[in-house]
Design a protein around this motif. Structure first.
Motif, short mmCIF file in Angstrom:
data_model
loop_
_atom_site.label_atom_id
_atom_site.label_comp_id
_atom_site.label_asym_id
_atom_site.label_seq_id
_atom_site.Cartn_x
_atom_site.Cartn_y
_atom_site.Cartn_z
N GLU A 191 0.78 -1.12 -0.11
CA GLU A 191 0.10 0.05 -0.03
C GLU A 191 0.87 1.21 -0.05
OE1 GLU A 191 -3.32 0.57 2.29
OE2 GLU A 191 -3.75 -1.56 2.58
N ASP A 192 0.31 2.22 -0.36
CA ASP A 192 1.05 3.62 -0.35
C ASP A 192 0.86 4.04 0.96
OD1 ASP A 192 1.49 3.42 -3.04
OD2 ASP A 192 -0.26 4.50 -3.78
N THR A 193 1.67 5.05 1.14
CA THR A 193 1.74 5.79 2.29
C THR A 193 0.71 7.01 2.36
OG1 THR A 193 3.05 7.02 4.17
CG2 THR A 193 3.44 7.71 1.68
N GLY A 194 0.43 7.42 3.62
CA GLY A 194 -0.51 8.72 3.48
C GLY A 194 -1.97 8.49 3.63
N HIS A 195 -2.24 7.32 4.08
CA HIS A 195 -3.49 7.04 4.51
C HIS A 195 -3.60 6.10 5.50
CE1 HIS A 195 -3.27 4.06 1.06
NE2 HIS A 195 -3.77 3.28 2.14
N ILE A 196 -4.61 5.90 6.41
CA ILE A 196 -4.88 5.15 7.36
C ILE A 196 -5.82 4.05 7.07
CG2 ILE A 196 -6.28 6.21 8.85
CD1 ILE A 196 -5.07 4.96 11.41
N THR A 197 -5.73 2.84 7.14
CA THR A 197 -6.88 1.56 6.74
C THR A 197 -7.51 1.29 8.08
OG1 THR A 197 -5.65 1.18 4.79
CG2 THR A 197 -7.43 -0.28 5.87
N MET A 198 -8.80 1.13 8.31
CA MET A 198 -9.62 0.87 9.25
C MET A 198 -10.43 -0.41 9.16
SD MET A 198 -8.53 3.36 11.54
CE MET A 198 -9.62 2.96 12.86
N VAL A 199 -10.05 -1.60 9.64
CA VAL A 199 -10.58 -2.72 9.27
C VAL A 199 -11.75 -3.05 10.45
CG1 VAL A 199 -10.46 -5.35 8.88
CG2 VAL A 199 -8.51 -3.69 8.21
N ARG A 200 -12.80 -3.15 10.18
CA ARG A 200 -14.17 -3.46 10.94
C ARG A 200 -14.45 -4.96 11.05
NH1 ARG A 200 -17.55 1.81 9.44
NH2 ARG A 200 -16.02 3.03 10.51
N GLY A 201 -13.63 -5.56 11.80
CA GLY A 201 -13.40 -7.16 11.80
C GLY A 201 -14.70 -7.61 12.68
N SER A 202 -14.86 -8.92 12.40
CA SER A 202 -15.88 -9.60 13.48
C SER A 202 -15.68 -9.84 14.68
CB SER A 202 -16.38 -10.92 12.49
OG SER A 202 -15.17 -11.83 12.65
N SER A 203 -14.06 -9.99 14.98
CA SER A 203 -13.71 -9.97 16.34
C SER A 203 -13.12 -9.04 16.95
CB SER A 203 -12.86 -11.30 16.38
OG SER A 203 -13.67 -12.42 15.75
N ALA A 204 -12.43 -8.13 16.11
CA ALA A 204 -11.61 -6.97 16.71
C ALA A 204 -11.77 -5.77 15.68
CB ALA A 204 -10.16 -7.19 16.86
N ALA A 205 -11.35 -4.56 16.12
CA ALA A 205 -11.20 -3.49 15.52
C ALA A 205 -9.81 -3.33 15.14
CB ALA A 205 -11.69 -2.16 16.16
N PHE A 206 -9.37 -3.05 13.97
CA PHE A 206 -7.86 -3.05 13.65
C PHE A 206 -7.68 -1.81 12.57
CE2 PHE A 206 -4.24 -4.46 10.95
CZ PHE A 206 -3.45 -5.13 11.96
N GLY A 207 -6.56 -1.51 12.51
CA GLY A 207 -6.03 -0.33 11.80
C GLY A 207 -4.62 -0.22 11.59
N TYR A 208 -4.17 0.30 10.49
CA TYR A 208 -2.77 0.32 9.98
C TYR A 208 -2.56 1.46 9.12
CZ TYR A 208 -3.92 -2.34 5.58
OH TYR A 208 -4.74 -2.62 4.54
N ALA A 209 -1.21 1.68 9.13
CA ALA A 209 -0.76 2.66 8.19
C ALA A 209 0.52 2.42 7.72
CB ALA A 209 -0.87 4.19 8.80
N VAL A 210 0.97 2.79 6.62
CA VAL A 210 2.45 2.62 6.19
C VAL A 210 3.26 3.91 6.17
CG1 VAL A 210 3.71 1.59 4.18
CG2 VAL A 210 1.60 0.59 4.66
N SER A 211 4.35 3.99 6.53
CA SER A 211 5.23 4.94 6.43
C SER A 211 5.92 5.07 5.27
CB SER A 211 6.12 5.06 7.86
OG SER A 211 7.26 3.80 7.43
N PRO A 212 6.52 6.38 4.87
CA PRO A 212 7.30 6.39 3.62
C PRO A 212 8.31 5.49 3.55
CG PRO A 212 6.83 8.57 4.56
CD PRO A 212 6.38 7.56 5.62
#
Length: 390
Positions: A191-212
């Motif tokens: 993935e490109d940098t510059g955004h955060i991805t939020m995953v609305r999972g069935s068992s947990a809330a997850f988020g990730y972002a990729v640095s430059p």
């Protein structure tokens, strides 16, 4: 009033020192930790409101030199499908863009700026008692040293010593989720940098972002029983990783693969919050930041709210004729806003408020959103902005 003591050299304390110094007060910071503590904590995001507060402190460059900007947020459902991709905050303004950065690096940068501006900062100063007098407040430290001022501002965090003296029994409450943080350079997602991805999972809330430089920063919020204090004090990152992977692999999203690729540097904590209505002040002593209004991290506003505190407190003291009026003005401006954040964030953590599928703000407009820019504007009088006629 000229001399102000700040207890705590974290984000809230250092920002408050910068604001008070800019307002013309003589300020000194007393930090219990023996050094900058730059390795403590995981990562955080500063929202546009937090970045706006930093700009009023002439500290934007200090922060934009570390971390990386976030322009937008992607939202994935529990099947990995994208349901939204929306701008974050004031994405078109370089000074106000959301920023992702390590908490310790932010803390170290703000401490360095405090020192650069000639503000006193002492490390290893563990507070043991506070004595409020009619015209002075005295702080006593474990090493036998004593400091006296006209006001003491306590920014000593979630487990604040000073809150216990102002509001006995107002202890942090578990907000219903455990929170895990980690990093990996072997991410299975491209993935490109510059955004955060939020995953609305069935068992947990997850988020990730990729640095430059292609490092993935991630967090997981998991509902259930709180992690025992002993386990947090003696981390088990390998076991946490295994448990998370098993939980996250139930959904066909990138989450399980990201955690599986992470090192043993996984950190964990419990989401906690300060009870609504907790008193903030007594005599010449005031608590701010997490000490006063810590919220679960679900809304991602903790650090930004602390930065708002710093600017608005300094302006209230600068623009008001006496201490009691200044602190009353500050509290009138801040309490509705921060307690709304505690409530909204806690509802997300407990699952009683579900963010909409559009990915937009998970809660109604926070009190003060419509006037925040004017409250933070350094050149505007705080009384006039707030409609205070005293």
């Amino acid at each position: 009033m000229t001399r102000i003591l700040v207890i705590g050299g974290g984000i809230a304390g250092t920002a408050t020192a910068l604001a008070l110094h800019k307002a013309g007060f003589d300020v000194a910071v007393h930090e219990a930790h023996p050094d900058t503590a730059e390795d403590i904590g995981a990562f955080l995001t500063l929202a546009s409101n937090g970045m706006r507060a930093l700009a009023q402190l002439d500290a934007s460059d200090v922060v934009t030199a570390i971390g990386f900007p976030l322009h937008s947020m992607r939202v994935l459902d529990d099947q990995g499908g994208e349901v939204a991709h929306v701008p974050l905050g004031e994405a078109d303004d370089a000074l106000l863009q959301y920023r992702c950065l390590r908490r310790g690096e932010l803390n170290a940068a703000l401490q360095a700026e405090v020192i650069r501006r000639g503000i006193g900062l002492s490390h290893g100063a563990r507070l043991v008692s506070v004595e409020n007098g009619a015209d002075k407040v005295t702080a006593r430290f474990a090493d036998g040293s004593v400091a006296t001022g006209d006001l003491l501002v306590a920014a000593d965090g979630l487990n604040s010593t000073i809150r216990r003296s102002i509001a006995p029994g107002a202890e942090p409450v578990y907000a219903g989720q455990s929170v895990f943080y980690g990093y990996t350079r072997s991410t299975p997602v491209a993935e490109d940098t510059g955004h955060i991805t939020m995953v609305r999972g069935s068992s947990a809330a997850f988020g990730y972002a990729v640095s430059p430089d292609a490092e993935t920063y991630w967090f997981a919020r998991v509902a259930g029983q709180a992690i025992p204090a002993d386990e947090i004090a003696h981390p088990a990152p390998a076991r946490w990783r295994e448990q998370l992977v098993e939980l996250l692999r139930k959904d066909p999203t990138p989450a399980a693969g990201i955690v599986a690729a992470s090192t043993d540097g996984i950190m964990a904590t419990n989401a906690t919050e300060i009870p609504l209505g907790t008193p903030w002040r007594s005599g010449r002593t005031l608590i701010i930041g997490d000490a006063a209004h810590a919220a679960s991290p679900a809304t991602g506003q903790g650090a930004s709210m602390a930065l708002e505190d710093a600017v608005i407190l300094a302006k209230s003291l600068r623009d008001t004729h006496d201490l009691d009026s200044a602190l009353s003005l500050y509290e009138a401006c801040r309490r509705p806003r921060v307690e709304h954040n505690i409530t909204a964030s806690g509802e997300i953590s407990r699952g009683t408020r579900t963010p909409p599928r559009t990915g937009r703000a998970p809660s109604p407009q926070r009190p003060g959103d419509d006037t925040l820019a004017r409250q933070l504007d350094w050149d505007l009088d705080m009384n006039a902005v707030s409609g205070n006629t005293d």
